[in-house]
Write a protein that holds these residues in place. Structure first.
Motif, PDB file in Angstrom:
ATOM      1  N   GLN A  37      -3.396  -0.736   8.775  1.00 46.23           N
ATOM      2  CA  GLN A  37      -4.674  -1.671   9.746  1.00 46.23           C
ATOM      3  C   GLN A  37      -4.362  -2.691   8.453  1.00 46.23           C
ATOM      4  N   MET A  38      -4.101  -4.741   9.105  1.00 46.04           N
ATOM      5  CA  MET A  38      -4.446  -5.394   8.253  1.00 46.04           C
ATOM      6  C   MET A  38      -5.386  -6.301   8.806  1.00 46.04           C
ATOM      7  N   ASN A  39      -7.014  -6.397   8.707  1.00 45.97           N
ATOM      8  CA  ASN A  39      -7.985  -7.225   8.931  1.00 45.97           C
ATOM      9  C   ASN A  39      -8.178  -8.310   7.868  1.00 45.97           C
ATOM     10  N   SER A  40      -8.905  -9.579   8.543  1.00 45.91           N
ATOM     11  CA  SER A  40      -9.099 -10.605   7.730  1.00 45.91           C
ATOM     12  C   SER A  40      -8.092 -11.047   7.090  1.00 45.91           C
ATOM     13  N   LEU A  41      -7.164 -11.686   8.137  1.00 43.91           N
ATOM     14  CA  LEU A  41      -4.937 -11.750   7.568  1.00 43.91           C
ATOM     15  C   LEU A  41      -5.313 -13.486   7.680  1.00 43.91           C
ATOM     16  N   LYS A  42      -4.815 -14.073   5.921  1.00 40.32           N
ATOM     17  CA  LYS A  42      -4.458 -14.764   5.391  1.00 40.32           C
ATOM     18  C   LYS A  42      -3.116 -15.744   5.597  1.00 40.32           C
ATOM     19  N   PRO A  43      -3.064 -16.523   5.569  1.00 41.45           N
ATOM     20  CA  PRO A  43      -1.424 -17.557   5.630  1.00 41.45           C
ATOM     21  C   PRO A  43      -0.818 -16.868   4.615  1.00 41.45           C
ATOM     22  N   GLU A  44      -1.324 -16.444   3.604  1.00 49.14           N
ATOM     23  CA  GLU A  44      -0.261 -15.718   2.606  1.00 49.14           C
ATOM     24  C   GLU A  44      -0.289 -14.473   2.744  1.00 49.14           C
ATOM     25  N   ASP A  45      -0.846 -13.855   3.893  1.00 45.73           N
ATOM     26  CA  ASP A  45       0.246 -12.858   4.729  1.00 45.73           C
ATOM     27  C   ASP A  45       1.444 -12.518   4.981  1.00 45.73           C
ATOM     28  N   THR A  46       1.750 -13.781   5.521  1.00 41.41           N
ATOM     29  CA  THR A  46       2.745 -13.753   6.219  1.00 41.41           C
ATOM     30  C   THR A  46       4.211 -13.822   5.155  1.00 41.41           C
ATOM     31  N   ALA A  47       4.776 -12.426   5.932  1.00 39.34           N
ATOM     32  CA  ALA A  47       6.184 -11.767   5.329  1.00 39.34           C
ATOM     33  C   ALA A  47       7.014 -10.536   6.535  1.00 39.34           C
ATOM     34  N   VAL A  48       7.784 -10.370   5.596  1.00 36.81           N
ATOM     35  CA  VAL A  48       8.509  -9.417   6.709  1.00 36.81           C
ATOM     36  C   VAL A  48       7.893  -8.312   5.732  1.00 36.81           C
ATOM     37  N   TYR A  49       7.514  -7.727   7.024  1.00 39.40           N
ATOM     38  CA  TYR A  49       6.810  -5.676   6.367  1.00 39.40           C
ATOM     39  C   TYR A  49       7.812  -5.264   6.475  1.00 39.40           C
ATOM     40  N   TYR A  50       7.927  -4.511   5.215  1.00 35.66           N
ATOM     41  CA  TYR A  50       9.005  -2.970   5.334  1.00 35.66           C
ATOM     42  C   TYR A  50       8.182  -1.659   5.242  1.00 35.66           C
ATOM     43  N   CYS A  51       8.957  -0.523   6.447  1.00 38.85           N
ATOM     44  CA  CYS A  51       8.400   0.874   5.967  1.00 38.85           C
ATOM     45  C   CYS A  51       8.871   1.783   4.615  1.00 38.85           C
ATOM     46  N   ASN A  52       8.037   2.579   4.157  1.00 39.80           N
ATOM     47  CA  ASN A  52       9.353   2.846   2.794  1.00 39.80           C
ATOM     48  C   ASN A  52       9.289   4.463   2.825  1.00 39.80           C
ATOM     49  N   ALA A  53       9.736   5.238   2.950  1.00 40.78           N
ATOM     50  CA  ALA A  53       9.595   6.966   1.615  1.00 40.78           C
ATOM     51  C   ALA A  53       9.917   6.861   0.438  1.00 40.78           C
ATOM     52  N   GLY A  54       8.810   7.446  -0.639  1.00 43.02           N
ATOM     53  CA  GLY A  54       9.135   7.677  -1.810  1.00 43.02           C
ATOM     54  C   GLY A  54       8.305   8.748  -2.334  1.00 43.02           C
ATOM     55  N   TYR A  55       7.527   8.653  -3.356  1.00 44.31           N
ATOM     56  CA  TYR A  55       6.901   9.412  -3.958  1.00 44.31           C
ATOM     57  C   TYR A  55       5.424   9.427  -4.842  1.00 44.31           C
ATOM     58  N   TYR A  56       4.528   9.708  -4.489  1.00 42.89           N
ATOM     59  CA  TYR A  56       3.240   9.122  -5.516  1.00 42.89           C
ATOM     60  C   TYR A  56       3.184  10.441  -6.770  1.00 42.89           C
ATOM     61  N   ARG A  57       2.909   9.336  -7.980  1.00 45.04           N
ATOM     62  CA  ARG A  57       2.496  10.134  -9.266  1.00 45.04           C
ATOM     63  C   ARG A  57       0.879   9.602  -9.864  1.00 45.04           C
ATOM     64  N   GLY A  58       0.265   9.276  -8.938  1.00 47.84           N
ATOM     65  CA  GLY A  58      -1.362   8.299  -9.328  1.00 47.84           C
ATOM     66  C   GLY A  58      -0.631   6.823  -8.451  1.00 47.84           C
TER      67      GLY A  58
ATOM     68  N   SER B 134      -4.127  -8.266  -3.913  1.00 48.13           N
ATOM     69  CA  SER B 134      -3.952  -9.644  -2.766  1.00 48.13           C
ATOM     70  C   SER B 134      -4.603  -8.972  -1.862  1.00 48.13           C
ATOM     71  N   VAL B 135      -4.527  -7.130  -1.660  1.00 51.02           N
ATOM     72  CA  VAL B 135      -5.039  -6.957  -0.159  1.00 51.02           C
ATOM     73  C   VAL B 135      -6.361  -5.721  -0.060  1.00 51.02           C
ATOM     74  N   LYS B 136      -6.520  -5.201  -1.500  1.00 54.80           N
ATOM     75  CA  LYS B 136      -8.183  -4.761  -0.861  1.00 54.80           C
ATOM     76  C   LYS B 136      -9.174  -5.022  -0.926  1.00 54.80           C
TER      77      LYS B 136
ATOM     78  N   ALA C 255       1.279  -1.345   0.103  1.00 56.97           N
ATOM     79  CA  ALA C 255       0.008  -0.369  -0.026  1.00 56.97           C
ATOM     80  C   ALA C 255       0.693   1.744  -0.120  1.00 56.97           C
ATOM     81  N   GLY C 256       0.557   1.858  -0.494  1.00 62.55           N
ATOM     82  CA  GLY C 256       0.869   3.120  -0.552  1.00 62.55           C
ATOM     83  C   GLY C 256       0.077   5.050  -0.302  1.00 62.55           C
ATOM     84  N   ILE C 257       0.522   5.955   0.120  1.00 61.56           N
ATOM     85  CA  ILE C 257       0.099   6.921   0.429  1.00 61.56           C
ATOM     86  C   ILE C 257       0.863   8.231   0.066  1.00 61.56           C
ATOM     87  N   SER C 258      -0.212   9.469  -0.319  1.00 62.74           N
ATOM     88  CA  SER C 258       0.391  10.762  -0.734  1.00 62.74           C
ATOM     89  C   SER C 258       0.633  11.577   0.327  1.00 62.74           C
ATOM     90  N   ASN C 259       1.018  12.622   0.566  1.00 66.55           N
ATOM     91  CA  ASN C 259       1.223  13.347   1.420  1.00 66.55           C
ATOM     92  C   ASN C 259      -0.634  13.948   1.405  1.00 66.55           C
TER      93      ASN C 259
END
Length: 120
Positions: free
Chosen positions: A81-102, A62-64, A49-53
């Protein structure tokens, strides 16, 4: 010194919920869009998931409908916020700083990662 710090990962049963947090420096948070990525064993790192300013968002198909990204500008924090979690959601989750253009695009600014395990 870490510029992005994730927390909130853990072990949860299928159907359960978790909320991940990412604390950012003020300079990064004010300039950049923010996103969450994940990497499962043997897989490539992928955008969750990504979010702009301005609050525009995009999600992996897969997560919509299950995950929600948000940001708290007063505290320089991004949430996943992660709801209705599935086994295939298992992973290491990383935060990132970037940019949003659509859609969200990453810069090379990453947190250390937090493990999410979904298992019965």
């Amino acid at each position: 010194q870490a510029q992005l710090v994730e927390s909130g990962g853990g072990l949860v049963q299928p159907g359960g919920s978790l909320r991940l947090s990412c604390a950012a420096s003020g300079s990064i948070f004010s300039i950049n869009a923010m996103g969450w990525y994940r990497q499962a064993p043997g897989s490539q790192r992928e955008l969750v998931a990504g979010i702009s300013n301005g609050g525009s968002t995009n999600y992996a198909d897969s997560v919509k409908g299950r995950f929600t990204i948000s940001r708290d500008k007063a505290n320089n924090t991004v949430f996943l916020q992660m709801n209705s979690l599935k086994p295939e959601d298992t992973a290491v989750y990383y935060c990132n700083a970037g940019y949003y253009r659509g859609s969200y695009y990453p810069a090379n600014i990453w947190g250390q990662g937090t493990q999410v395990t979904v298992s019965s």
